[in-house]
Design a protein around this motif. Structure first.
Motif, PDB file in Angstrom:
ATOM      1  N   GLU A  39       0.827  -1.212   0.000  1.00 24.76           N
ATOM      2  CA  GLU A  39       0.000   0.000   0.000  1.00 24.76           C
ATOM      3  C   GLU A  39       0.857   1.256   0.000  1.00 24.76           C
ATOM      4  O   GLU A  39       0.569   2.223  -0.715  1.00 24.76           O
ATOM      5  CB  GLU A  39      -0.928   0.001   1.223  1.00 24.76           C
ATOM      6  N   LEU A  40       1.912   1.245   0.824  1.00 23.60           N
ATOM      7  CA  LEU A  40       2.788   2.418   0.888  1.00 23.60           C
ATOM      8  C   LEU A  40       3.550   2.613  -0.415  1.00 23.60           C
ATOM      9  O   LEU A  40       3.746   3.744  -0.873  1.00 23.60           O
ATOM     10  CB  LEU A  40       3.771   2.269   2.049  1.00 23.60           C
ATOM     11  N   LYS A  41       3.992   1.509  -1.008  1.00 23.73           N
ATOM     12  CA  LYS A  41       4.727   1.590  -2.270  1.00 23.73           C
ATOM     13  C   LYS A  41       3.860   2.222  -3.354  1.00 23.73           C
ATOM     14  O   LYS A  41       4.325   3.067  -4.126  1.00 23.73           O
ATOM     15  CB  LYS A  41       5.168   0.190  -2.687  1.00 23.73           C
ATOM     16  N   LYS A  42       2.593   1.809  -3.400  1.00 32.53           N
ATOM     17  CA  LYS A  42       1.670   2.368  -4.386  1.00 32.53           C
ATOM     18  C   LYS A  42       1.410   3.849  -4.122  1.00 32.53           C
ATOM     19  O   LYS A  42       1.379   4.664  -5.054  1.00 32.53           O
ATOM     20  CB  LYS A  42       0.357   1.587  -4.356  1.00 32.53           C
ATOM     21  N   ALA A  43       1.233   4.190  -2.849  1.00 34.27           N
ATOM     22  CA  ALA A  43       0.986   5.593  -2.492  1.00 34.27           C
ATOM     23  C   ALA A  43       2.176   6.472  -2.845  1.00 34.27           C
ATOM     24  O   ALA A  43       2.014   7.589  -3.347  1.00 34.27           O
ATOM     25  CB  ALA A  43       0.675   5.701  -1.004  1.00 34.27           C
ATOM     26  N   VAL A  44       3.392   5.976  -2.597  1.00 38.35           N
ATOM     27  CA  VAL A  44       4.593   6.741  -2.923  1.00 38.35           C
ATOM     28  C   VAL A  44       4.697   6.963  -4.428  1.00 38.35           C
ATOM     29  O   VAL A  44       5.053   8.054  -4.890  1.00 38.35           O
ATOM     30  CB  VAL A  44       5.852   6.021  -2.402  1.00 38.35           C
ATOM     31  N   ALA A  45       4.371   5.912  -5.201  1.00 42.90           N
ATOM     32  CA  ALA A  45       4.421   6.043  -6.658  1.00 42.90           C
ATOM     33  C   ALA A  45       3.438   7.101  -7.147  1.00 42.90           C
ATOM     34  O   ALA A  45       3.759   7.902  -8.042  1.00 42.90           O
ATOM     35  CB  ALA A  45       4.129   4.697  -7.306  1.00 42.90           C
ATOM     36  N   GLN A  46       2.252   7.116  -6.553  1.00 39.50           N
ATOM     37  CA  GLN A  46       1.246   8.109  -6.951  1.00 39.50           C
ATOM     38  C   GLN A  46       1.694   9.519  -6.595  1.00 39.50           C
ATOM     39  O   GLN A  46       1.529  10.459  -7.387  1.00 39.50           O
ATOM     40  CB  GLN A  46      -0.086   7.783  -6.269  1.00 39.50           C
ATOM     41  N   GLU A  47       2.249   9.676  -5.389  1.00 37.46           N
ATOM     42  CA  GLU A  47       2.708  10.993  -4.971  1.00 37.46           C
ATOM     43  C   GLU A  47       3.897  11.460  -5.812  1.00 37.46           C
ATOM     44  O   GLU A  47       4.026  12.651  -6.114  1.00 37.46           O
ATOM     45  CB  GLU A  47       3.092  10.967  -3.490  1.00 37.46           C
ATOM     46  N   ALA A  48       4.770  10.521  -6.186  1.00 41.84           N
ATOM     47  CA  ALA A  48       5.914  10.882  -7.028  1.00 41.84           C
ATOM     48  C   ALA A  48       5.441  11.355  -8.400  1.00 41.84           C
ATOM     49  O   ALA A  48       5.990  12.313  -8.967  1.00 41.84           O
ATOM     50  CB  ALA A  48       6.843   9.677  -7.175  1.00 41.84           C
ATOM     51  N   LYS A  49       4.419  10.682  -8.911  1.00 43.26           N
ATOM     52  CA  LYS A  49       3.856  11.084 -10.206  1.00 43.26           C
ATOM     53  C   LYS A  49       3.250  12.481 -10.121  1.00 43.26           C
ATOM     54  O   LYS A  49       3.457  13.318 -11.016  1.00 43.26           O
ATOM     55  CB  LYS A  49       2.805  10.065 -10.635  1.00 43.26           C
ATOM     56  N   ALA A  50       2.510  12.729  -9.021  1.00 41.22           N
ATOM     57  CA  ALA A  50       1.911  14.059  -8.836  1.00 41.22           C
ATOM     58  C   ALA A  50       2.988  15.124  -8.688  1.00 41.22           C
ATOM     59  O   ALA A  50       2.872  16.234  -9.233  1.00 41.22           O
ATOM     60  CB  ALA A  50       1.001  14.054  -7.611  1.00 41.22           C
ATOM     61  N   ALA A  51       4.073  14.799  -7.965  1.00 37.32           N
ATOM     62  CA  ALA A  51       5.158  15.762  -7.769  1.00 37.32           C
ATOM     63  C   ALA A  51       5.844  16.089  -9.093  1.00 37.32           C
ATOM     64  O   ALA A  51       6.199  17.253  -9.351  1.00 37.32           O
ATOM     65  CB  ALA A  51       6.170  15.203  -6.770  1.00 37.32           C
ATOM     66  N   ASP A  52       6.027  15.085  -9.953  1.00 40.27           N
ATOM     67  CA  ASP A  52       6.640  15.318 -11.266  1.00 40.27           C
ATOM     68  C   ASP A  52       5.764  16.234 -12.124  1.00 40.27           C
ATOM     69  O   ASP A  52       6.273  17.104 -12.842  1.00 40.27           O
ATOM     70  CB  ASP A  52       6.852  13.988 -11.985  1.00 40.27           C
ATOM     71  N   ARG A  53       4.455  16.024 -12.033  1.00 36.45           N
ATOM     72  CA  ARG A  53       3.545  16.862 -12.815  1.00 36.45           C
ATOM     73  C   ARG A  53       3.544  18.305 -12.322  1.00 36.45           C
ATOM     74  O   ARG A  53       3.514  19.251 -13.112  1.00 36.45           O
ATOM     75  CB  ARG A  53       2.137  16.271 -12.747  1.00 36.45           C
ATOM     76  N   ILE A  54       3.576  18.459 -10.996  1.00 39.22           N
ATOM     77  CA  ILE A  54       3.632  19.813 -10.434  1.00 39.22           C
ATOM     78  C   ILE A  54       4.933  20.499 -10.847  1.00 39.22           C
ATOM     79  O   ILE A  54       4.957  21.686 -11.183  1.00 39.22           O
ATOM     80  CB  ILE A  54       3.497  19.761  -8.904  1.00 39.22           C
ATOM     81  N   GLU A  55       6.027  19.747 -10.831  1.00 37.91           N
ATOM     82  CA  GLU A  55       7.316  20.304 -11.221  1.00 37.91           C
ATOM     83  C   GLU A  55       7.313  20.717 -12.691  1.00 37.91           C
ATOM     84  O   GLU A  55       7.917  21.725 -13.068  1.00 37.91           O
ATOM     85  CB  GLU A  55       8.420  19.280 -10.962  1.00 37.91           C
TER      86      GLU A  55
END
Length: 380
Positions: free
Chosen positions: A231-247
């Motif tokens: 669950e944490l691995k999936k959540a981290v992947a989603q947050e990383a994707k969102a962070a890349d988009r914001i960047e």
């Protein structure tokens, strides 16, 4: 500084014997209860109306007054003037070891030494006399009670390297070191508070993030724990994707640079930059809320579609984009082919007819591609 009265000078009488003690005149209406007269900050005893009070109560009240003015210094003085830790007492001195003093007091030698060390630190600061100037039974002027906690810790862990680090961190946060040491000594209680209280969990999260900035070992442990939890691995992947988009949006809004789908870096147009700034301001307002991820996706899709539109509307950019896309695909295909381990296939019984057929099909596709490119080149 106040003078510490000698508590031993008060005569000990049977508790049942009554004495006349001074009390204040009644301030309430007739018939109201009268309380015991207090000790003034000056050390003087108030003497208005007399009332029969047990000697034990008088002694307790006076002892309380002494402690109220001087706090732990009262007892630290008793240790400082009576204890000489380690070895034999000096010639002509009545001082005893911390162990002997503790046995007489009915407590541990460690506790006695904590008072001793508190006095020692205060003496180094010039707040109280050095041990050599003290003799058993002699009173000296003592600091105010509120200074005591700056030198004394009731926990033995405070004297360790770990304890000093916790104390320093507590002082930096503006809290009492005793509170931080208490938490550090009871990790089970800390765990219970984190599990039960969202506010405590948030404070723990922030502390862990701050510590991980300088603790490489903790970074590794946290990364490993997350990677092993689905669950944490999936959540981290989603947050990383969102962070890349914001960047991506931030680079356009603040840096004025845009990256096309094919990887080209171009200067953003004023219209595109204004749109990126608008979306970025909305994301920053949401901060770390759950909706920030959704807004990041919407901002990315909107800005990216504008980038694609700008490229398609510019003939020169459109050509560059398609050329860059082709080179990227060609580079990836070349890398994959170079990584084929033919030696391992030929040495063992791994080779199958299907492998050869696929390579032949790939060869035909590459040949057709080369022919098409040559015809296009000749035509131009």
């Amino acid at each position: 500084m106040t003078t510490s009265p000698s508590l031993s000078e008060i005569p000990v009488e049977p508790a049942a014997e009554q004495v006349t003690a001074p009390v204040p005149a009644p301030a309430a209406e007739p018939g109201a209860d009268l309380s015991l007269a207090p000790l003034l900050d000056t050390g003087e005893w108030v003497e208005p109306v007399a009332q029969d009070v047990a000697e034990a109560v008088v002694r307790d009240a006076r002892d309380f007054g002494v402690y109220a003015r001087t706090g732990g210094w009262t007892f630290a003085l008793k240790v400082a003037r009576s204890v000489r830790p380690g070895g034999q007492p000096a010639e002509g001195s009545d001082k005893v070891s911390a162990k002997a003093f503790a046995e007489l007091a009915g407590c541990s030698a460690e506790r006695v030494m904590r008072y001793y060390k508190a006095w020692d630190m205060a003496a180094d600061d010039g707040l109280v006399p050095q041990f050599e100037a003290l003799v058993p039974g002699e009173d000296v002027e003592l600091p105010e009670a509120d200074v005591w906690l700056s030198y004394y810790s009731s926990r033995s862990s405070a004297t360790s390297v770990r304890g000093h680090a916790i104390t320093a961190a507590a002082e930096a946060e503006g809290i009492k070191a005793t509170k931080a040491l208490e938490v550090a000594e009871n990790p089970t209680a800390l765990r219970a508070a984190i599990l039960a209280d969202p506010g405590t969990a948030e404070a723990a999260r922030g502390a862990l993030l701050d510590r991980m900035k300088e603790d490489a070992a903790l970074q590794t442990e946290m990364a490993r724990a997350i990677a092993r939890t689905g669950e944490l691995k999936k959540a981290v992947a989603q947050e990383a994707k969102a962070a890349d988009r914001i960047e991506y949006v931030r680079q356009i809004a603040e840096g004025g640079q845009v990256r096309t789908p094919a990887g080209q870096k171009l200067d953003a147009s004023p219209e595109l930059r204004a749109e990126a700034e608008r979306h970025l301001s909305l994301i920053d307002e949401l901060d770390d809320s759950e909706e920030a991820g959704e807004w990041a996706g919407e901002a990315y899709d909107t800005v990216k579609s504008l980038v694609v539109k700008a490229v398609e509307e510019d003939p020169a950019l459109r050509v560059q984009e398609r050329r860059a896309k082709f080179y990227n695909s060609l580079q990836k295909a070349t890398k994959v082919f170079e990584e084929l381990t033919l030696d391992e296939v030929l040495e063992e019984d791994v080779l199958e007819a299907d492998m050869v057929q696929r390579l032949e099909a790939l060869q035909e596709a590459i040949g057709a591609c080369i022919s098409a490119l040559r015809k296009a080149t000749d035509a131009s």
